[in-house]
Design an enzyme around this catalytic site. Structure first.
Site, PDB file in Angstrom:
ATOM      1  N   ASP A  53      17.075  69.673  37.932  1.00 18.53           N
ATOM      2  CA  ASP A  53      15.933  68.613  38.249  1.00 18.53           C
ATOM      3  C   ASP A  53      16.747  67.453  38.843  1.00 18.53           C
ATOM      4  OD1 ASP A  53      13.795  69.836  36.407  1.00 18.53           O
ATOM      5  OD2 ASP A  53      14.919  68.876  34.862  1.00 18.53           O
ATOM      6  N   TRP A 198      39.422  62.485  -1.943  1.00 23.12           N
ATOM      7  CA  TRP A 198      40.285  63.014  -2.819  1.00 23.12           C
ATOM      8  C   TRP A 198      39.276  63.471  -4.170  1.00 23.12           C
ATOM      9  CZ3 TRP A 198      41.677  61.405  -7.682  1.00 23.12           C
ATOM     10  CH2 TRP A 198      42.564  62.294  -8.408  1.00 23.12           C
ATOM     11  N   ASP A 365      53.989  74.962 -11.759  1.00 24.50           N
ATOM     12  CA  ASP A 365      53.593  73.898 -10.766  1.00 24.50           C
ATOM     13  C   ASP A 365      54.656  72.871 -10.719  1.00 24.50           C
ATOM     14  OD1 ASP A 365      51.893  71.357  -9.550  1.00 24.50           O
ATOM     15  OD2 ASP A 365      50.637  73.161  -9.604  1.00 24.50           O
ATOM     16  N   ASP A 366      54.339  71.749 -10.121  1.00 31.08           N
ATOM     17  CA  ASP A 366      55.448  70.615  -9.793  1.00 31.08           C
ATOM     18  C   ASP A 366      56.212  70.275 -10.813  1.00 31.08           C
ATOM     19  OD1 ASP A 366      56.725  68.708  -8.447  1.00 31.08           O
ATOM     20  OD2 ASP A 366      54.644  67.384  -8.162  1.00 31.08           O
ATOM     21  N   ARG A 441      52.461  58.473  -2.262  1.00 30.58           N
ATOM     22  CA  ARG A 441      53.058  59.140  -3.533  1.00 30.58           C
ATOM     23  C   ARG A 441      54.601  59.035  -3.544  1.00 30.58           C
ATOM     24  NH1 ARG A 441      52.475  64.992  -6.183  1.00 30.58           N
ATOM     25  NH2 ARG A 441      51.946  64.474  -8.153  1.00 30.58           N
ATOM     26  N   LYS A 474      52.082  78.463  -4.592  1.00 26.89           N
ATOM     27  CA  LYS A 474      51.235  77.304  -4.292  1.00 26.89           C
ATOM     28  C   LYS A 474      51.690  76.267  -3.221  1.00 26.89           C
ATOM     29  CE  LYS A 474      48.452  73.686  -6.817  1.00 26.89           C
ATOM     30  NZ  LYS A 474      48.268  73.053  -8.115  1.00 26.89           N
ATOM     31  N   ASP A 476      51.577  73.090  -1.585  1.00 24.69           N
ATOM     32  CA  ASP A 476      51.016  71.543  -1.663  1.00 24.69           C
ATOM     33  C   ASP A 476      51.325  70.797  -0.324  1.00 24.69           C
ATOM     34  OD1 ASP A 476      49.434  69.790  -2.904  1.00 24.69           O
ATOM     35  OD2 ASP A 476      50.470  69.848  -4.873  1.00 24.69           O
ATOM     36  N   MET A 477      50.544  69.798  -0.217  1.00 24.25           N
ATOM     37  CA  MET A 477      50.931  68.858   1.028  1.00 24.25           C
ATOM     38  C   MET A 477      50.050  67.521   0.233  1.00 24.25           C
ATOM     39  SD  MET A 477      49.478  67.449   4.128  1.00 24.25           S
ATOM     40  CE  MET A 477      50.215  67.107   5.571  1.00 24.25           C
ATOM     41  N   CYS A 524      46.948  74.191  -0.426  1.00 27.44           N
ATOM     42  CA  CYS A 524      46.540  73.238  -1.356  1.00 27.44           C
ATOM     43  C   CYS A 524      47.082  71.843  -0.712  1.00 27.44           C
ATOM     44  CB  CYS A 524      47.302  73.016  -2.744  1.00 27.44           C
ATOM     45  SG  CYS A 524      47.040  71.589  -3.776  1.00 27.44           S
ATOM     46  N   ASP A 546      41.437  68.730  -6.954  1.00 26.53           N
ATOM     47  CA  ASP A 546      42.337  68.382  -7.941  1.00 26.53           C
ATOM     48  C   ASP A 546      41.018  67.783  -9.186  1.00 26.53           C
ATOM     49  OD1 ASP A 546      44.620  68.605  -7.130  1.00 26.53           O
ATOM     50  OD2 ASP A 546      44.963  66.653  -6.642  1.00 26.53           O
TER      51      ASP A 546
END
Ligand code: DGJ
Length: 748
Positions: A53, A198, A365-366, A441, A474, A476-477, A524, A546
């Protein structure tokens, strides 16, 4: 044939009977878009679909004698800016001291069976697909642009990506290069996305498209908790189960943008790609830049139809082949049971007690490495803390295996604590500049744009995998990237940092998953901060959030299911009061929510009562019995927790012979309706189904039209007959189609 070509008209029609995507070469040599949507009958010429057009006197046009040929109004496949189109473009690339107005003209095409890999990037794969690559050239820039389109044989799915090659002798600089751009003819859509933060990830958000730009994005160096790289454009009249929806997902785990620009003629341009803010890529002679992939799903069966297409694509054409049919182990993770406070004895007791319940994998885990007694130290020091585990990881792994369980470990490979041996040795390995650093952190980010750092992590992790015969990792970041600066990259390359960083992450994943295909990776990022298809290519499951509260999880898992299969969602039963909300929910409801995912526990089994242990044993048997159905079935959302005080969903086997239905009532209702039913979906209308624990049998059409009778709720007068009472109640029903003999008796 999935790709039709008309060589004379230079038209291309991708179609598989479910979806059509049509484009052609326009008279200026650029690629023009003609149609995307429900499959159209093929015809030899679709030129009449081009809108042509005369815009207004105020518009600019490409040819002096043809005012109608304005890129402002013509729909395009991969638009540039500054050439009569004033909208945001798909590409911006240039040379020094020249205007940045690329002019890519059609050169040739080629069709490939299947789908080529994208070098260094995660992407869907298939040999039941066809790919067309359109090659365009800009003679001034001396650059070749390749647009890749793949159509899948049996799915309403098209994927797109683009690559750019510098075939000249001068350096080029790319400021913006999208994976895909789609020009829709109108703006009558609801912009539907998954956003949050989060512990509240992927909540469903909706708003109507309006004139102007609307977008979701991330500039955090991760796809983020805040906006998932997913977008659906839903027709105004579309619902959960009916109507047209166009779904888009970006196979990428770093900075992205998904934007819709509605212009002054009410047309809508969608662009999906790496976020152009801060991005600057030097394309040296002979080099190629490849964009990540965009997955495009067309559904005429509403949002649920869109989700089922994503689910089947990701199950069959994205996750590592090894995990397609493999059962994922029911796991226990010690995080919420112990946090950093554990020793070998405590862990072995937890593992033993969990094994007696029927749990199959123990995940540490950690806190197992360096001197990590809290989150202020040791990331990067991936050697076991002998004060907590004096006999080493190997001994713990052996003890776990002697108990009859598999062993899994937590890593956060991309991070470094300033208080770590690694940092003291290599302070320049952290992202940022020595004069400016922001903390998150108590940790910094390792510069994964540097291959020697990725190599270092590979060795550390591979050694531990071999030493402990790991079954699961696992990954993680826990923080986003600030001061995005690499001490190794040249100053004119700092705009490449974010992309180079994620390529480093992908290369580590690639090396580990190809060397150890039997190790199950769960991605994660502080919960669900990187829940995206880029990660899913390597890690078939992701820690969803979490937030382990069963009621919060209803929204999180419901939203996540828009794009991702339920079997990709790590979902665990945790202790009460819940550690994120302090809410106390029944053990039954915690399991009833967690069943619709990859199931596990996140609590200390040593603190359970005998009664709770018996209940959990039953839950584990139940999940094991239905694990294949949860992995392979078709998922239907029935009631949205975003709209109701209730939620419901179900999963139906591909042959419709069985189904699992989850119903959840958030707050109790006094004197609630007596005849509450839940209308189901996806069953065979003519098949008869039994419902476990109920003597009546029902036809599929009854269950879908009339509904399944819900258990009576306590309402003050029916105390004795009530099966549900109080807040946070739930019920899971198992339906199985019954054979004729059985049916005759029960159907009379
Ligand atoms: C964040 C994860 O999401 C948690 O599950 C846990 O692994 C912690 N990090 C450990 O630091």
């Amino acid at each position: 044939m999935l790709i039709h070509t008309n060589l004379e008209k230079q038209q291309f029609h991708l179609s598989n009977g479910k979806v059509s995507y049509i484009f052609q070469v326009m008279k200026n040599g650029h690629l023009g878009h003609l149609y995307y949507g429900k499959a159209l009958r093929h015809r030899s010429d679709f030129s009449h679909l081009q809108t042509y057009d005369v815009p207004t006197a105020a518009s600019c046009h490409v040819y002096e004698d043809d005012p109608a040929f304005s890129l402002e109004t013509l729909r395009q496949e991969y638009p540039a800016y500054g050439n009569s189109d004033f909208r945001e473009p798909a590409i911006s690339v240039g040379k020094d001291n020249a205007p940045n107005v690329p002019d890519f003209k059609y050169d040739s095409f080629r069709i490939l069976e299947g789908k080529p890999r994208l070098e260094g990037l995660p992407a869907t794969y298939s040999d039941k697909a066809s790919t067309i690559q359109i090659l365009l050239k800009d003679e001034f820039l001396q650059a070749e642009l390749t647009l890749n389109y793949t159509i899948f044989q049996d799915k309403p799915v098209i994927t797109r990506s683009a690559s750019l090659k510098n075939y000249g002798t001068e350096n080029l600089v790319i400021d913006r290069m999208m994976g895909a751009s789609v020009d829709f003819p109108d703006k009558d859509f609801i912009f539907t996305h998954l956003s949050g933060t989060w512990s509240r990830e992927r909540h469903v958000k909706e708003r109507r498209l309006e004139m102007g730009n609307q977008s979701i994005s991330s500039l955090r160096g991760a796809s983020s908790h805040h906006h998932n790289p997913f977008l659906a454009l839903k027709r105004l009249e579309a619902t959960e189960h009916t109507g047209e929806v166009f779904g888009f997902n970006f196979v990428y785990s770093s900075n992205f943008i998904m934007q819709v620009e509605v212009d002054h003629y009410d047309t809508a341009r969608l662009t999906v790609g790496i976020h152009p803010f801060g991005f600057k890529w030097n394309l040296l002679p002979h080099e190629v830049f490849q964009t990540p992939e965009v997955v495009m799903v067309y559904s005429n069966k509403g949002l649920n139809g869109m989700s089922q297409a994503f689910h089947s694509l990701y199950r069959e054409n994205l996750i590592p082949a090894h995990w397609r049919k493999e059962k994922r182990p029911i796991l226990i993770n010690n995080w919420e049971a112990t946090y950093f406070d554990f020793n070998e004895d405590k862990l072995v007791k937890i593992a033993k007690s969990a094994s007696e319940l029927g749990i199959e994998l123990f995940v540490l885990d950690d806190g197992w490495f360096g001197k990590r007694n809290d989150d202020t130290s040791s990331l990067g020091d991936w050697h076991v803390d002998l004060t907590k585990l004096p006999n080493g990881l190997e001994s713990l792994a052996k003890k776990t295996s002697n108990i009859g369980m598999k062993f899994g470990l937590w890593f956060e490979p991309e991070m470094i604590s300033p208080n770590s041996e690694l940092y003291r040795e290599h302070p320049d390995w952290a992202v940022g500049t020595p004069h400016q650093r922001t903390f998150g952190r108590n940790q910094l980010v390792l510069d994964f744009s540097r291959p020697e750092i990725v190599d270092y992590l590979y060795k550390e992790m591979a050694d531990i995998i071999k030493l402990t015969k790991l079954s699961y990792i696992k990954w993680d970041m826990n923080r986003n990237i600030t001061e995005a600066f690499s001490q190794k990259l040249a100053s004119n390359q700092q705009g490449e940092f974010f992309h180079r960083y994620i390529l480093g992450v992908y290369s580590l994943y690639e090396r580990l998953t190809s060397e150890f295909p039997h190790v199950l990776f769960e991605s994660c990022a502080g919960g669900g901060g990187r829940f995206d298809p880029g990660m899913m290519y390597y890690a078939p499951q992701a820690w969803t959030s979490d937030d382990t509260d069963a009621i919060e999880r209803l929204k999180i898992q419901y939203g996540t299911s828009f794009a991702y299969p339920i079997y990709s969602m790590g979902s665990h039963v945790s202790a009460v009061p819940n550690h994120q909300t302090l809410r106390t929910t029944p053990l039954l409801t915690r399991a009833n929510t967690a069943y619709f995912g990859t199931f596990g526990y996140e609590l200390d089994p040593l603190t359970l009562s005998e009664e709770e242990r018996e209940e959990i044993k039953g839950q584990i048997v139940f999940y094991k019995n239905h694990r294949d159905l949860i992995r392979d079935g078709l998922f239907y959302r029935l009631l949205s927790p975003f709209l109701n005080n209730e939620a419901a969903w179900m999963v139906v086997s591909q042959d419709q012979s069985e189904a699992l239905v989850g119903y959840y009532k958030v707050l109790a209702t006094p004197n609630s309706p007596k005849q509450q039913t839940l209308r189901l979906s996806g069953l065979n209308e003519t098949a008869a189904y039994s419902v476990a624990g109920n003597n009546q049998a029902y036809y599929g059409d009854e269950l879908m039209q009339v509904g399944l009778q819900l258990p009576t709720e306590f309402n003050g007068v029916n105390g004795k007959s009530a099966e549900r009472g109080g807040d946070f109640q739930s019920h899971v029903f198992y339906l199985r189609s019954i054979d004729i003999g059985e049916k005759d008796k029960r159907m009379e």
